[in-house]
Motif scaffolding. Structure first.
Motif, PDB file in Angstrom:
ATOM      1  N   TYR A 118      34.692  15.581  95.655  1.00 58.15           N
ATOM      2  CA  TYR A 118      33.809  14.305  95.556  1.00 58.15           C
ATOM      3  C   TYR A 118      34.337  13.116  96.251  1.00 58.15           C
ATOM      4  O   TYR A 118      35.376  12.795  95.635  1.00 58.15           O
ATOM      5  CB  TYR A 118      33.281  14.207  94.195  1.00 58.15           C
ATOM      6  N   TYR A 119      33.723  12.309  96.823  1.00 60.01           N
ATOM      7  CA  TYR A 119      34.084  10.913  97.314  1.00 60.01           C
ATOM      8  C   TYR A 119      33.036   9.826  96.999  1.00 60.01           C
ATOM      9  O   TYR A 119      31.926   9.992  97.397  1.00 60.01           O
ATOM     10  CB  TYR A 119      34.245  11.203  98.841  1.00 60.01           C
ATOM     11  N   SER A 120      33.568   8.718  96.412  1.00 55.68           N
ATOM     12  CA  SER A 120      32.695   7.836  96.003  1.00 55.68           C
ATOM     13  C   SER A 120      32.274   7.208  97.285  1.00 55.68           C
ATOM     14  O   SER A 120      33.028   6.881  98.266  1.00 55.68           O
ATOM     15  CB  SER A 120      33.357   6.778  95.282  1.00 55.68           C
TER      16      SER A 120
ATOM     17  N   ARG B 218      38.193  21.723  89.485  1.00 59.75           N
ATOM     18  CA  ARG B 218      37.108  22.176  90.674  1.00 59.75           C
ATOM     19  C   ARG B 218      37.385  23.667  90.877  1.00 59.75           C
ATOM     20  O   ARG B 218      38.394  24.415  91.022  1.00 59.75           O
ATOM     21  CB  ARG B 218      37.882  21.500  91.927  1.00 59.75           C
TER      22      ARG B 218
ATOM     23  N   PHE C 185      27.614  21.789  94.437  1.00 57.41           N
ATOM     24  CA  PHE C 185      27.668  19.996  94.299  1.00 57.41           C
ATOM     25  C   PHE C 185      27.308  19.582  92.856  1.00 57.41           C
ATOM     26  O   PHE C 185      26.323  20.234  92.110  1.00 57.41           O
ATOM     27  CB  PHE C 185      26.540  19.570  95.265  1.00 57.41           C
ATOM     28  N   ARG C 186      27.573  18.643  92.551  1.00 58.36           N
ATOM     29  CA  ARG C 186      27.020  17.966  91.289  1.00 58.36           C
ATOM     30  C   ARG C 186      25.579  17.575  91.509  1.00 58.36           C
ATOM     31  O   ARG C 186      25.267  16.978  92.641  1.00 58.36           O
ATOM     32  CB  ARG C 186      27.905  16.669  90.841  1.00 58.36           C
TER      33      ARG C 186
ATOM     34  N   GLY D 188      36.298   9.186  92.847  1.00 64.01           N
ATOM     35  CA  GLY D 188      34.975  10.131  92.656  1.00 64.01           C
ATOM     36  C   GLY D 188      35.060  10.994  91.395  1.00 64.01           C
ATOM     37  O   GLY D 188      34.107  11.785  91.289  1.00 64.01           O
ATOM     38  N   TYR D 189      35.969  10.885  90.695  1.00 70.19           N
ATOM     39  CA  TYR D 189      36.229  11.847  89.382  1.00 70.19           C
ATOM     40  C   TYR D 189      36.064  11.067  88.205  1.00 70.19           C
ATOM     41  O   TYR D 189      36.856  11.492  87.200  1.00 70.19           O
ATOM     42  CB  TYR D 189      37.188  12.733  89.611  1.00 70.19           C
TER      43      TYR D 189
END
Length: 212
Positions: free
Chosen positions: A182-184, A175, A23-24, A190-191
């Protein structure tokens, strides 16, 4: 004693999250940058009271010495403690679409700030969370160590600790196999963040196992 993953790593494939998924870390990256700074202090290559800017500053070669006096007073300690005097209001130089900063490199953003953005108060006087401060610290790590930021992390911090799966993140095309999608929160892209630009302040990816 206990660890588990929850939810989906990828909602399209319904791949389940595990404790091995990357995860970020977002701003938890700043803790990793602080480790780098303290390692350099431990090695005798840096002092927390060193100044990045001005005559004889750590980054004099990169940014010159013509900036205002208050900018020359900032120390490594001030950047770590978010009390450099610069504030993120009304514009955060890192996360903005302002024409002043949009499309600019980290170096260009630092140059503009130290020469053109007055500090709201004297260094050390008041706390104000400041993303660009850790971008500056990342540049200091590279300058003092002679190594690219991610290489210093790997060789000086991660490998000695037995960590093999913490990295600087990338876009959707970069990725990693065990990295989540990633989802906002608001459904937007998300990127959008340039992970190389924010590498020292928000760019690291890690699993919970490796982070702990």
């Amino acid at each position: 004693a206990y660890s588990a993953g929850y939810g989906f790593a990828d909602t399209s494939s319904k791949e389940r999250v595990t404790t091995k998924h990357l995860f970020r870390l977002a701003s938890m990256t700043k803790c990793q940058t602080a480790l780098c700074i303290m390692k350099l202090c431990e090695q005798g290559k840096l002092s927390l009271d060193d100044c990045p800017f001005g005559k004889g500053g750590l980054l004099e070669k990169e940014f010159g010495d013509a900036m205002p006096g208050l900018a020359k007073m900032v120390t490594v300690r001030n950047l770590l403690q978010h009390n450099s005097g610069w504030i993120s209001s009304p514009v955060d130089p890192v996360f903005t679409n302002s024409s002043t900063y949009a499309g600019k490199s980290l170096e260009d953003r630092i140059t503009y700030v130290v020469n053109n953005v007055p500090q709201a108060y004297s260094p050390g006087e008041k706390y104000s969370y400041y993303n660009l401060g850790f971008g500056i610290l990342g540049k200091i790590v590279e300058k003092v160590s002679g190594k690219e930021y991610s290489r210093f992390l790997e060789e000086e911090i991660y490998t000695p600790a037995g960590i093999t799966d913490m990295h600087i993140g990338g876009g959707r095309a970069e990725r990693r196999k065990n990295e989540v999608v990633y989802y906002s929160q608001d459904g937007a892209e998300g990127y959008n963040n340039d992970m190389q630009l924010i590498k020292a302040l928000g760019g690291i990816i890690a699993s919970t196992d490796e982070l702990i």
